[in-house]
Design an enzyme around this catalytic site. Sequence first.
Site: not given
Length: 311
Positions: A9-12, A32, A88, A118-119, A148, A151, A175
């Site tokens: 995906g975008a992050v990977g 993937d 959640r 990262i997930s 974090d 940022r 996080h």
Amino acid sequence: MKVTVVGAGAVGATCADNIARKQLCDELVIVDIKEGVAEGKAMDLMQTAQLEGFDTNIIGSTNDYTKTAGSTVAVITSGVPRKPGMTREELIGINAGIVKTVTKNILQYSPDCIIIVISNPMDTMTYLALKESGLPKHRIIGMGGMLDSARFRYFLSTAMQCSPNDLQAVVVGGHGDTTMIPLTRLATYSGVPASHFLDADTLKKVAADTMVGGATLTGLLGTSAWYAPGAAGAALVEAIVRDEKKIMPCCVYLEGEYGQSDICIGVPVIIGKNGWEKIIDYNLNEEEQALFVKSADAVRSMNSVLSTLSI
């Protein structure tokens, strides 16, 4: 040297892009579950090699982990984002199954690798990966504190009108919007405390903006961010494969450090070829320690959901 990124995906894909551009490995494998996506993105990235001047060989794979064999580092980005109306528990239930399966598949072919998670929810998924893998604690690292803290430096640099590269600033704790702790007391501008340049109210606003940094981007983009998360993952890969011994805020397993045990949560650690090598004690003051305890309690509450799942 081989690195695997699971999730195209975008992050990977952004993480893979950064790894390739920095030539952090000889071979990069993207995996993937969706047919053709990893192969397509690998091909697209390979077609930038001449333009960007890198020689990394990039391979795409649809759920075939044999191609990942012998990886030094594996980055897990796979999972689903939280959607409107999703609880959640539902998010954890879906992503826990994915992370458990991916961890097992990675270790089947690369038993000596270091795993970066990262997930989301990242603290809980890091804890799950550690428990399910049976690996030594130093070989499982959650990326969240890196993102974090980046940022935090962005919002500080905006307030101070300076380069973020001249700032040192760190976020510890979970996080999440309500669990992260930007340590404004320790933020510096080329060694000078940020409090010399910004008043208390401005520093509080910087911390507040940092804490909702992800949510702010989601509101603007309509989806989760990917450039900074992907780059943060690649920065961790770089510190490992180049044995940089950098101090980086990461989600790692605590056994008494910072007054906490049996939890994965963000603290500053030294990162090198063996994974995370040492936890650094920042000697939190009374207020910061109280916030850290509160953050840890929230992460434990999230972790408790794992015991109710059938995965």
